[in-house]
Design a protein around this motif. Sequence first.
Motif, PDB file in Angstrom:
ATOM      1  N   PHE A  81       0.827  -1.207   0.000  1.00  0.00           N
ATOM      2  CA  PHE A  81       0.000   0.000   0.000  1.00  0.00           C
ATOM      3  C   PHE A  81       0.865   1.263   0.000  1.00  0.00           C
ATOM      4  O   PHE A  81       0.458   2.307  -0.525  1.00  0.00           O
ATOM      5  CB  PHE A  81      -0.923   0.022   1.218  1.00  0.00           C
ATOM      6  CG  PHE A  81      -2.243  -0.667   0.990  1.00  0.00           C
ATOM      7  CD1 PHE A  81      -3.117  -0.230   0.002  1.00  0.00           C
ATOM      8  CD2 PHE A  81      -2.629  -1.744   1.770  1.00  0.00           C
ATOM      9  CE1 PHE A  81      -4.345  -0.852  -0.209  1.00  0.00           C
ATOM     10  CE2 PHE A  81      -3.842  -2.379   1.573  1.00  0.00           C
ATOM     11  CZ  PHE A  81      -4.703  -1.938   0.573  1.00  0.00           C
ATOM     12  N   LEU A  82       2.051   1.174   0.582  1.00  0.00           N
ATOM     13  CA  LEU A  82       2.961   2.316   0.642  1.00  0.00           C
ATOM     14  C   LEU A  82       3.808   2.458  -0.621  1.00  0.00           C
ATOM     15  O   LEU A  82       4.632   3.374  -0.706  1.00  0.00           O
ATOM     16  CB  LEU A  82       3.877   2.191   1.863  1.00  0.00           C
ATOM     17  CG  LEU A  82       3.177   2.344   3.223  1.00  0.00           C
ATOM     18  CD1 LEU A  82       4.118   1.938   4.348  1.00  0.00           C
ATOM     19  CD2 LEU A  82       2.694   3.769   3.422  1.00  0.00           C
ATOM     20  N   GLY A  83       3.603   1.559  -1.588  1.00  0.00           N
ATOM     21  CA  GLY A  83       4.255   1.695  -2.879  1.00  0.00           C
ATOM     22  C   GLY A  83       5.532   0.916  -3.068  1.00  0.00           C
ATOM     23  O   GLY A  83       6.236   1.106  -4.079  1.00  0.00           O
ATOM     24  N   PHE A  84       5.871   0.028  -2.142  1.00  0.00           N
ATOM     25  CA  PHE A  84       7.090  -0.762  -2.283  1.00  0.00           C
ATOM     26  C   PHE A  84       6.863  -1.938  -3.236  1.00  0.00           C
ATOM     27  O   PHE A  84       5.747  -2.445  -3.359  1.00  0.00           O
ATOM     28  CB  PHE A  84       7.558  -1.270  -0.920  1.00  0.00           C
ATOM     29  CG  PHE A  84       8.131  -0.187  -0.048  1.00  0.00           C
ATOM     30  CD1 PHE A  84       9.488   0.120  -0.104  1.00  0.00           C
ATOM     31  CD2 PHE A  84       7.310   0.547   0.801  1.00  0.00           C
ATOM     32  CE1 PHE A  84      10.015   1.130   0.684  1.00  0.00           C
ATOM     33  CE2 PHE A  84       7.834   1.558   1.594  1.00  0.00           C
ATOM     34  CZ  PHE A  84       9.190   1.854   1.536  1.00  0.00           C
ATOM     35  N   SER A  85       7.931  -2.359  -3.874  1.00  0.00           N
ATOM     36  CA  SER A  85       7.849  -3.520  -4.759  1.00  0.00           C
ATOM     37  C   SER A  85       7.564  -4.764  -3.930  1.00  0.00           C
ATOM     38  O   SER A  85       7.810  -4.793  -2.721  1.00  0.00           O
ATOM     39  CB  SER A  85       9.168  -3.698  -5.516  1.00  0.00           C
ATOM     40  OG  SER A  85      10.213  -4.071  -4.624  1.00  0.00           O
ATOM     41  N   ARG A  86       7.056  -5.798  -4.569  1.00  0.00           N
ATOM     42  CA  ARG A  86       6.754  -7.037  -3.854  1.00  0.00           C
ATOM     43  C   ARG A  86       8.002  -7.601  -3.165  1.00  0.00           C
ATOM     44  O   ARG A  86       7.949  -8.009  -2.007  1.00  0.00           O
ATOM     45  CB  ARG A  86       6.186  -8.079  -4.815  1.00  0.00           C
ATOM     46  CG  ARG A  86       4.846  -7.717  -5.429  1.00  0.00           C
ATOM     47  CD  ARG A  86       4.293  -8.894  -6.203  1.00  0.00           C
ATOM     48  NE  ARG A  86       3.074  -8.540  -6.928  1.00  0.00           N
ATOM     49  CZ  ARG A  86       3.023  -8.319  -8.234  1.00  0.00           C
ATOM     50  NH1 ARG A  86       4.121  -8.438  -8.963  1.00  0.00           N
ATOM     51  NH2 ARG A  86       1.893  -7.995  -8.821  1.00  0.00           N
ATOM     52  N   THR A  87       9.109  -7.613  -3.888  1.00  0.00           N
ATOM     53  CA  THR A  87      10.333  -8.194  -3.336  1.00  0.00           C
ATOM     54  C   THR A  87      10.823  -7.413  -2.123  1.00  0.00           C
ATOM     55  O   THR A  87      11.168  -8.004  -1.090  1.00  0.00           O
ATOM     56  CB  THR A  87      11.437  -8.236  -4.409  1.00  0.00           C
ATOM     57  OG1 THR A  87      10.981  -9.016  -5.521  1.00  0.00           O
ATOM     58  CG2 THR A  87      12.703  -8.845  -3.846  1.00  0.00           C
ATOM     59  N   ASP A  88      10.842  -6.086  -2.218  1.00  0.00           N
ATOM     60  CA  ASP A  88      11.339  -5.288  -1.095  1.00  0.00           C
ATOM     61  C   ASP A  88      10.354  -5.268   0.057  1.00  0.00           C
ATOM     62  O   ASP A  88      10.759  -5.180   1.225  1.00  0.00           O
ATOM     63  CB  ASP A  88      11.660  -3.865  -1.568  1.00  0.00           C
ATOM     64  CG  ASP A  88      12.980  -3.803  -2.312  1.00  0.00           C
ATOM     65  OD1 ASP A  88      13.868  -3.036  -1.906  1.00  0.00           O
ATOM     66  OD2 ASP A  88      13.145  -4.552  -3.296  1.00  0.00           O
ATOM     67  N   ALA A  89       9.062  -5.364  -0.248  1.00  0.00           N
ATOM     68  CA  ALA A  89       8.070  -5.477   0.819  1.00  0.00           C
ATOM     69  C   ALA A  89       8.287  -6.761   1.603  1.00  0.00           C
ATOM     70  O   ALA A  89       8.242  -6.776   2.840  1.00  0.00           O
ATOM     71  CB  ALA A  89       6.657  -5.453   0.228  1.00  0.00           C
ATOM     72  N   ALA A  90       8.551  -7.855   0.880  1.00  0.00           N
ATOM     73  CA  ALA A  90       8.792  -9.140   1.537  1.00  0.00           C
ATOM     74  C   ALA A  90      10.107  -9.125   2.308  1.00  0.00           C
ATOM     75  O   ALA A  90      10.193  -9.640   3.430  1.00  0.00           O
ATOM     76  CB  ALA A  90       8.800 -10.259   0.500  1.00  0.00           C
ATOM     77  N   ARG A  91      11.146  -8.536   1.728  1.00  0.00           N
ATOM     78  CA  ARG A  91      12.441  -8.465   2.411  1.00  0.00           C
ATOM     79  C   ARG A  91      12.326  -7.728   3.740  1.00  0.00           C
ATOM     80  O   ARG A  91      12.862  -8.179   4.763  1.00  0.00           O
ATOM     81  CB  ARG A  91      13.480  -7.780   1.522  1.00  0.00           C
ATOM     82  CG  ARG A  91      14.012  -8.642   0.395  1.00  0.00           C
ATOM     83  CD  ARG A  91      14.948  -7.854  -0.487  1.00  0.00           C
ATOM     84  NE  ARG A  91      16.071  -7.297   0.269  1.00  0.00           N
ATOM     85  CZ  ARG A  91      16.596  -6.096   0.047  1.00  0.00           C
ATOM     86  NH1 ARG A  91      16.089  -5.302  -0.884  1.00  0.00           N
ATOM     87  NH2 ARG A  91      17.614  -5.680   0.763  1.00  0.00           N
ATOM     88  N   PHE A  92      11.631  -6.594   3.740  1.00  0.00           N
ATOM     89  CA  PHE A  92      11.485  -5.848   4.993  1.00  0.00           C
ATOM     90  C   PHE A  92      10.639  -6.632   5.981  1.00  0.00           C
ATOM     91  O   PHE A  92      10.915  -6.634   7.183  1.00  0.00           O
ATOM     92  CB  PHE A  92      10.864  -4.475   4.738  1.00  0.00           C
ATOM     93  CG  PHE A  92      10.834  -3.613   5.976  1.00  0.00           C
ATOM     94  CD1 PHE A  92      12.010  -3.138   6.528  1.00  0.00           C
ATOM     95  CD2 PHE A  92       9.630  -3.306   6.597  1.00  0.00           C
ATOM     96  CE1 PHE A  92      12.002  -2.357   7.677  1.00  0.00           C
ATOM     97  CE2 PHE A  92       9.610  -2.523   7.750  1.00  0.00           C
ATOM     98  CZ  PHE A  92      10.797  -2.042   8.290  1.00  0.00           C
ATOM     99  N   SER A  93       9.622  -7.313   5.492  1.00  0.00           N
ATOM    100  CA  SER A  93       8.791  -8.136   6.366  1.00  0.00           C
ATOM    101  C   SER A  93       9.620  -9.213   7.044  1.00  0.00           C
ATOM    102  O   SER A  93       9.481  -9.455   8.252  1.00  0.00           O
ATOM    103  CB  SER A  93       7.659  -8.781   5.552  1.00  0.00           C
ATOM    104  OG  SER A  93       6.964  -9.727   6.326  1.00  0.00           O
TER     105      SER A  93
END
Length: 265
Positions: free
Chosen positions: A176-188
């Motif tokens: 929702f904040l505009g991050f790519s799927r890969t970087d969203a998963a990495r931060f998660s």
Amino acid sequence: MDLVQVIVLAFVQGITEFLPISSSAHLILPKELLGWPDQGLAFDVAVHLGTLSAVIIYFRQEIYALTGGWFQSVAGRGTNTDAKIAWYIIFATIPAGLAGLIFGDFIEDNLRSTSVIAATTILFGVVLAVADRLPTRAKELTQLTLLAAIIIGCAQALALIPGTSRSGITITAALFLGFSRTDAARFSFLLSIPIILLSGGYKGLELILGEAQVDWLSLFLGVVLSGFSAYLCIHYFLSFINRLSMMPFVIYRLLLGLFLIVFTL
């Protein structure tokens, strides 16, 4: 638990800990459908240790850089991108930590039912689908801000509600904040490290202070199998979402939620 139960539950925990499909929804199935006993506190600590080991080993180079940058900033030698991300992970962990202290007992006593898990599995599956369909998802982890980290951290606090999925809700917030799927998963996944440490440490303290008997062979298997399956899960999940989307997980969540609803009727 017998050997088959130990193996199945360890693999289930390892796989579902990092996929956006809710580990609590899956761990309730063997208990409700097959009449298996609760896995118990000691085994819970063991599989958390296994999944923690997996994410640390997989992201060891990034963790080394983040830790080095953080110590450098604490020592007053400047703040680089790694230091900022490390601080953001710390701040993003606070909401879930506070929510666990305040609402943990209430959630444990009132929200661990099959109906609640079914509802949240479906609800947050739909929310993940909406987030995944957004047209702009180009931000990288280096563009993370303190506000974005805190928003994701507040989303992580919702994962205390069974069926939500910690990885699912944090990835959803990042999308929702505009991050790519890969970087969203990495931060998660990086964000999971302190929360698993806190949760595992708290449960470990309960185990030490308690008087329950410990089956060391089951615990050893739990650590090894959950860690092995979690490591593979992280690797293939990051590869998968880079090429496709979150929709297979959304569909799976919807089908699982409907199955749980039918089962409770």
